[in-house]
Design a protein around this motif. Structure first.
Motif, PDB file in Angstrom:
ATOM      1  N   ALA A  28      18.769  72.671  -7.980  1.00 16.17           N
ATOM      2  CA  ALA A  28      19.515  73.920  -8.166  1.00 16.17           C
ATOM      3  C   ALA A  28      20.611  73.720  -9.195  1.00 16.17           C
ATOM      4  CB  ALA A  28      20.114  74.381  -6.835  1.00 16.17           C
ATOM      5  N   THR A  29      21.102  74.833  -9.717  1.00 14.78           N
ATOM      6  CA  THR A  29      22.166  74.788 -10.716  1.00 14.78           C
ATOM      7  C   THR A  29      23.080  75.991 -10.538  1.00 14.78           C
ATOM      8  OG1 THR A  29      22.652  74.831 -13.101  1.00 14.78           O
ATOM      9  CG2 THR A  29      20.668  75.966 -12.357  1.00 14.78           C
ATOM     10  N   LYS A  30      24.311  75.831 -10.974  1.00 10.40           N
ATOM     11  CA  LYS A  30      25.253  76.952 -10.998  1.00 10.40           C
ATOM     12  C   LYS A  30      25.529  77.418 -12.422  1.00 10.40           C
ATOM     13  CE  LYS A  30      28.010  77.024  -6.802  1.00 10.40           C
ATOM     14  NZ  LYS A  30      29.381  77.011  -6.237  1.00 10.40           N
ATOM     15  N   GLY A  31      24.916  76.745 -13.388  1.00  8.54           N
ATOM     16  CA  GLY A  31      25.200  77.103 -14.771  1.00  8.54           C
ATOM     17  C   GLY A  31      23.950  77.165 -15.613  1.00  8.54           C
ATOM     18  N   ALA A  32      23.825  76.200 -16.523  1.00  9.12           N
ATOM     19  CA  ALA A  32      22.687  76.163 -17.438  1.00  9.12           C
ATOM     20  C   ALA A  32      21.380  76.065 -16.669  1.00  9.12           C
ATOM     21  CB  ALA A  32      22.833  74.981 -18.398  1.00  9.12           C
ATOM     22  N   PRO A  33      20.303  76.578 -17.222  1.00  7.63           N
ATOM     23  CA  PRO A  33      19.017  76.520 -16.518  1.00  7.63           C
ATOM     24  C   PRO A  33      18.439  75.112 -16.451  1.00  7.63           C
ATOM     25  CG  PRO A  33      18.741  77.383 -18.740  1.00  7.63           C
ATOM     26  CD  PRO A  33      20.214  77.285 -18.518  1.00  7.63           C
ATOM     27  N   VAL A  34      17.611  74.876 -15.439  1.00  7.82           N
ATOM     28  CA  VAL A  34      16.861  73.632 -15.345  1.00  7.82           C
ATOM     29  C   VAL A  34      15.618  73.783 -16.222  1.00  7.82           C
ATOM     30  CG1 VAL A  34      15.486  72.162 -13.818  1.00  7.82           C
ATOM     31  CG2 VAL A  34      17.697  73.051 -13.048  1.00  7.82           C
ATOM     32  N   THR A  35      15.480  72.895 -17.193  1.00  5.87           N
ATOM     33  CA  THR A  35      14.361  72.990 -18.135  1.00  5.87           C
ATOM     34  C   THR A  35      13.457  71.767 -18.102  1.00  5.87           C
ATOM     35  OG1 THR A  35      15.742  72.067 -19.901  1.00  5.87           O
ATOM     36  CG2 THR A  35      15.659  74.474 -19.702  1.00  5.87           C
ATOM     37  N   ALA A  36      13.810  70.759 -17.270  1.00  2.00           N
ATOM     38  CA  ALA A  36      13.016  69.539 -17.238  1.00  2.00           C
ATOM     39  C   ALA A  36      13.144  68.870 -15.875  1.00  2.00           C
ATOM     40  CB  ALA A  36      13.463  68.581 -18.350  1.00  2.00           C
ATOM     41  N   ALA A  37      12.261  67.906 -15.640  1.00  2.00           N
ATOM     42  CA  ALA A  37      12.299  67.085 -14.427  1.00  2.00           C
ATOM     43  C   ALA A  37      12.209  65.636 -14.842  1.00  2.00           C
ATOM     44  CB  ALA A  37      11.137  67.450 -13.502  1.00  2.00           C
ATOM     45  N   GLN A  38      12.808  64.739 -14.048  1.00  2.00           N
ATOM     46  CA  GLN A  38      12.786  63.342 -14.441  1.00  2.00           C
ATOM     47  C   GLN A  38      12.499  62.418 -13.262  1.00  2.00           C
ATOM     48  OE1 GLN A  38      16.711  62.517 -16.053  1.00  2.00           O
ATOM     49  NE2 GLN A  38      17.561  62.047 -14.050  1.00  2.00           N
ATOM     50  N   PHE A  39      11.844  61.291 -13.583  1.00  2.00           N
ATOM     51  CA  PHE A  39      11.611  60.183 -12.652  1.00  2.00           C
ATOM     52  C   PHE A  39      12.528  59.054 -13.091  1.00  2.00           C
ATOM     53  CE2 PHE A  39       9.649  56.074 -11.781  1.00  2.00           C
ATOM     54  CZ  PHE A  39       9.272  56.174 -10.453  1.00  2.00           C
ATOM     55  N   ASP A  40      13.426  58.599 -12.179  1.00  2.00           N
ATOM     56  CA  ASP A  40      14.391  57.561 -12.543  1.00  2.00           C
ATOM     57  C   ASP A  40      14.493  56.466 -11.487  1.00  2.00           C
ATOM     58  OD1 ASP A  40      15.633  58.963 -10.533  1.00  2.00           O
ATOM     59  OD2 ASP A  40      17.417  59.515 -11.689  1.00  2.00           O
ATOM     60  N   GLU A  41      13.397  56.213 -10.776  1.00  2.00           N
ATOM     61  CA  GLU A  41      13.407  55.193  -9.730  1.00  2.00           C
ATOM     62  C   GLU A  41      12.982  53.836 -10.298  1.00  2.00           C
ATOM     63  OE1 GLU A  41      11.402  56.215  -6.148  1.00  2.00           O
ATOM     64  OE2 GLU A  41      12.028  58.304  -6.215  1.00  2.00           O
ATOM     65  N   GLY A  42      13.677  52.779  -9.880  1.00  2.19           N
ATOM     66  CA  GLY A  42      13.364  51.439 -10.353  1.00  2.19           C
ATOM     67  C   GLY A  42      14.259  51.050 -11.516  1.00  2.19           C
ATOM     68  N   ASP A  43      14.455  49.744 -11.679  1.00  2.00           N
ATOM     69  CA  ASP A  43      15.388  49.250 -12.692  1.00  2.00           C
ATOM     70  C   ASP A  43      15.043  49.718 -14.095  1.00  2.00           C
ATOM     71  OD1 ASP A  43      16.719  47.934 -10.697  1.00  2.00           O
ATOM     72  OD2 ASP A  43      15.788  45.984 -11.079  1.00  2.00           O
ATOM     73  N   ALA A  44      13.762  49.734 -14.440  1.00  6.70           N
ATOM     74  CA  ALA A  44      13.367  50.085 -15.806  1.00  6.70           C
ATOM     75  C   ALA A  44      13.599  51.551 -16.128  1.00  6.70           C
ATOM     76  CB  ALA A  44      11.896  49.732 -16.030  1.00  6.70           C
ATOM     77  N   TYR A  45      13.623  52.406 -15.100  1.00  8.08           N
ATOM     78  CA  TYR A  45      13.697  53.845 -15.314  1.00  8.08           C
ATOM     79  C   TYR A  45      15.057  54.448 -14.966  1.00  8.08           C
ATOM     80  CZ  TYR A  45       8.644  53.365 -15.689  1.00  8.08           C
ATOM     81  OH  TYR A  45       7.393  52.977 -16.073  1.00  8.08           O
ATOM     82  N   SER A  46      15.926  53.679 -14.337  1.00  6.93           N
ATOM     83  CA  SER A  46      17.204  54.251 -13.904  1.00  6.93           C
ATOM     84  C   SER A  46      18.058  54.692 -15.092  1.00  6.93           C
ATOM     85  CB  SER A  46      17.978  53.243 -13.041  1.00  6.93           C
ATOM     86  OG  SER A  46      18.221  52.044 -13.777  1.00  6.93           O
ATOM     87  N   ASP A  47      18.017  53.944 -16.187  1.00  8.06           N
ATOM     88  CA  ASP A  47      18.780  54.314 -17.381  1.00  8.06           C
ATOM     89  C   ASP A  47      17.921  55.015 -18.425  1.00  8.06           C
ATOM     90  OD1 ASP A  47      21.187  53.217 -16.441  1.00  8.06           O
ATOM     91  OD2 ASP A  47      20.618  51.218 -17.136  1.00  8.06           O
ATOM     92  N   SER A  48      16.597  54.920 -18.286  1.00  2.00           N
ATOM     93  CA  SER A  48      15.681  55.545 -19.248  1.00  2.00           C
ATOM     94  C   SER A  48      14.572  56.255 -18.486  1.00  2.00           C
ATOM     95  CB  SER A  48      15.097  54.485 -20.197  1.00  2.00           C
ATOM     96  OG  SER A  48      16.102  53.858 -20.947  1.00  2.00           O
ATOM     97  N   PRO A  49      14.881  57.376 -17.865  1.00  2.00           N
ATOM     98  CA  PRO A  49      13.878  58.057 -17.029  1.00  2.00           C
ATOM     99  C   PRO A  49      12.739  58.645 -17.855  1.00  2.00           C
ATOM    100  CG  PRO A  49      15.869  59.387 -17.233  1.00  2.00           C
ATOM    101  CD  PRO A  49      16.186  58.077 -17.855  1.00  2.00           C
ATOM    102  N   VAL A  50      11.618  58.838 -17.178  1.00  9.06           N
ATOM    103  CA  VAL A  50      10.511  59.606 -17.759  1.00  9.06           C
ATOM    104  C   VAL A  50      10.836  61.083 -17.529  1.00  9.06           C
ATOM    105  CG1 VAL A  50       8.063  60.157 -17.580  1.00  9.06           C
ATOM    106  CG2 VAL A  50       8.829  57.781 -17.418  1.00  9.06           C
ATOM    107  N   VAL A  51      10.717  61.902 -18.562  1.00 11.43           N
ATOM    108  CA  VAL A  51      11.136  63.301 -18.489  1.00 11.43           C
ATOM    109  C   VAL A  51       9.980  64.223 -18.852  1.00 11.43           C
ATOM    110  CG1 VAL A  51      12.725  65.033 -19.414  1.00 11.43           C
ATOM    111  CG2 VAL A  51      13.524  62.692 -19.060  1.00 11.43           C
ATOM    112  N   TRP A  52       9.779  65.257 -18.023  1.00  9.78           N
ATOM    113  CA  TRP A  52       8.817  66.323 -18.312  1.00  9.78           C
ATOM    114  C   TRP A  52       9.591  67.590 -18.658  1.00  9.78           C
ATOM    115  CZ3 TRP A  52       8.240  62.798 -14.437  1.00  9.78           C
ATOM    116  CH2 TRP A  52       6.995  62.148 -14.282  1.00  9.78           C
ATOM    117  N   THR A  53       9.248  68.247 -19.744  1.00 10.12           N
ATOM    118  CA  THR A  53       9.887  69.493 -20.127  1.00 10.12           C
ATOM    119  C   THR A  53       8.860  70.624 -20.172  1.00 10.12           C
ATOM    120  OG1 THR A  53       9.605  68.998 -22.481  1.00 10.12           O
ATOM    121  CG2 THR A  53      11.696  68.346 -21.458  1.00 10.12           C
ATOM    122  N   ASN A  54       9.337  71.842 -19.973  1.00  8.47           N
ATOM    123  CA  ASN A  54       8.469  73.024 -20.073  1.00  8.47           C
ATOM    124  C   ASN A  54       8.001  73.237 -21.509  1.00  8.47           C
ATOM    125  OD1 ASN A  54       8.004  74.225 -17.545  1.00  8.47           O
ATOM    126  ND2 ASN A  54      10.127  74.930 -17.455  1.00  8.47           N
TER     127      ASN A  54
END
Length: 217
Positions: A191-217
């Motif tokens: 959810a958001t109170k401001g700008a729209p949500v335009t993407a989703a991210q996976f950030d689990e695990g050491d390799a992805y916590s700082d460089s997540p995989v991102v899906w955008t519309n």
């Protein structure tokens, strides 16, 4: 780290839907705030996987080899694209999964009524996905949550405990999610109170916590 507001659907708990309030008191219908950014799992807490940092693609071990190379940290995908990812739910449940984000849908502010007064003004978004067992390890009852990303790339700053039945149902892996090719569908609520949500991210695990995989519309 940005502080994130945690809002629990305690009112939904009262209906017997099994959602957990942030302070453990199901009788309190008010939303709670926490200075920590944490998303609870339905059962045991997750443990980060340990992919190698020596390769541009995350190393998921034998499980990743069985399903092809893991998607590299920082990969930018489109809704509908499939990512192969190392995944650890508990110390006993580790393997490789494939995640396909199938939709990022905007809900209505009225949908948030079950989360109490602190959810007023919030617009929900439903991140819908298909999850596949790539490595063939026992990942039964594991649960995966993707985070919403605002237009511009920032996080939402909000963690929601629970789901919206019939609109965004967070499903755990079924008992049969133990073999290569098994799959299920689930939804992450953000959810958001401001700008729209335009993407989703996976950030689990050491390799992805700082460089997540991102899906955008």
């Amino acid at each position: 780290m940005h502080k994130r507001r945690i809002v629990s659907a305690a009112a939904v708990v009262a209906l017997g839907l099994g959602l957990s309030a942030c302070n453990g008191d199901d009788s309190d219908p008010a939303a709670k705030e926490s200075p920590q950014a944490s998303a609870p799992a339905p059962s045991a807490p997750s443990e980060p996987s340990e992919p190698s940092s020596e390769s541009p693609a995350a190393d998921g071990g034998d499980d990743a080899a069985a399903g092809g190379d893991a998607t590299a940290p920082g990969a930018e995908l489109k809704v509908g694209d499939r990512a192969v990812l190392p995944f650890a739910y508990t110390s006993d449940k580790k393997g490789t999964i494939a995640v396909t984000v199938t939709a990022i849908e905007k809900g209505a502010e009225a949908d948030m009524a079950a989360f109490g007064d602190k959810a007023k003004g919030m617009t929900p978004y439903f991140i819908k996905m298909k999850v596949e067992n790539v490595g063939g390890t026992d990942l039964s009852y594991a649960s995966l949550k993707l985070d919403g990303v605002l237009e511009g790339g920032a996080g939402t700053g909000i963690v929601l405990i629970g789901d919206l039945p019939g609109k965004c149902d967070r499903e755990s892996a079924p008992r049969e999610f133990t073999t290569k090719g098994a799959s299920y569908e689930t939804c992450s609520l953000t959810a958001t109170k401001g700008a729209p949500v335009t993407a989703a991210q996976f950030d689990e695990g050491d390799a992805y916590s700082d460089s997540p995989v991102v899906w955008t519309n």
